[in-house]
Each structure stands twice: as structure tokens, then as C-alpha cells.
Write an enzyme that holds these catalytic residues in place. Structure first.
Site, PDB file in Angstrom:
ATOM      1  N   GLU A 187      -1.222   6.220   3.506  1.00 34.20           N
ATOM      2  CA  GLU A 187      -0.734   7.190   4.479  1.00 34.20           C
ATOM      3  C   GLU A 187       0.746   7.032   4.794  1.00 34.20           C
ATOM      4  O   GLU A 187       1.331   7.906   5.413  1.00 34.20           O
ATOM      5  CB  GLU A 187      -1.532   7.093   5.788  1.00 34.20           C
ATOM      6  CG  GLU A 187      -2.935   7.600   5.692  1.00 34.20           C
ATOM      7  CD  GLU A 187      -3.904   6.572   5.122  1.00 34.20           C
ATOM      8  OE1 GLU A 187      -3.562   5.364   5.118  1.00 34.20           O
ATOM      9  OE2 GLU A 187      -4.971   6.970   4.664  1.00 34.20           O
ATOM     10  N   GLY A 245       0.822  -1.204   0.000  1.00 33.31           N
ATOM     11  CA  GLY A 245       0.000   0.000   0.000  1.00 33.31           C
ATOM     12  C   GLY A 245       0.853   1.249   0.000  1.00 33.31           C
ATOM     13  O   GLY A 245       1.937   1.288   0.578  1.00 33.31           O
TER      14      GLY A 245
END
Length: 131
Positions: free
Chosen positions: A98, A95
Site C-alpha cells: 500500500e 514491502g
């Protein structure tokens, strides 16, 4: 950095990320640049002010809570390391999300330290903390 006024401006930023195999380059780039913008806001602008008399948030709307605008955002660039991580995921992807925001504020604080010699340990970095 303007040492006379104590103002910090980010002129350019380069991020290098190990995200495994990039499935959608445009999406990964948007996530990385968005994380950089969020990190600039965290380091230099965003601050919640609490009224200590009654515990209410003074700047609870977007009129009083500062977030980065177009003029605050410098030239941003994201580079991704080539490779796949088959241990993290069977497709070799990781991913972006953030995770790209994590090091931005500390990198800006280190730049301020290199420019001024003062180690700032509270965010946001304001003129009051530098003077």
C-alpha cells in the site's frame, strides 16, 4: 484538466519507488500499478455519501460507489531504485504493498493546484470543489 468544466483527468503517471531488492519484478510492478489506480480512485472518484437523516450510507453498493474503470486509468509506469536495505530486512527487501498509494492523491491535488491556483484539501476532487 478541463478548467471550463472543472474536470480532472490523469493522462499519465510515473512512480519512482525505493523498495530495496526486488525479488519478483512482475509482482512488484502489479503492486505499484494497483496502488496508482487506487490513488487515482481516492483522489478523483471514491466518496461515501451519508444520509444525515438516519446515518445510512446512500451509495453502499458498487452501483453508486465510483471506482476507477479502464477508461479512467492512464498510461502508468513504475520505476524502482536499485539497491538493498539490509537494515529493513536481512534479505535487503522492503514491502511495496500500500505504500505506493500514499502519495498519488496528494500528487494529483498538487497538479490541480499548479493548473488552477486553488489548493484542494478534501478528497475526492470534484467539479463542485473546483468551480
Amino acid at each position: 484538466m478541463d478548467t471550463t468544466l472543472g474536470l480532472v483527468r490523469v493522462r499519465r503517471m510515473l512512480g519512482l519507488y525505493d523498495c530495496g531488492r526486488i525479488v519478483s519484478p512482475k509482482l512488484a510492478d502489479s503492486q505499484a500499478l494497483g496502488g496508482m489506480v487506487g490513488g487515482i480512485g481516492q483522489a478523483l472518484l471514491e466518496h461515501t455519501v451519508t444520509d444525515h437523516r438516519d446515518g445510512r450510507i446512500v451509495n453502499a453498493d458498487l452501483a453508486g460507489y465510483l471506482v476507477p474503470v479502464n477508461a479512467d486509468i492512464p498510461e502508468l509506469e513504475a520505476i524502482y531504485l536499485e539497491g538493498e536495505d539490509m537494515q529493513a530486512d536481512p534479505l535487503g527487501v522492503k514491502g511495496v504493498g500500500e505504500i505506493v498509494q500514499v502519495g498519488v492523491a496528494s500528487a494529483i491535488a498538487n497538479v490541480v493546484f499548479n493548473a488552477t491556483g486553488r489548493r484542494i484539501r478534501e478528497l475526492p476532487i470534484t467539479a463542485e470543489t473546483l468551480l
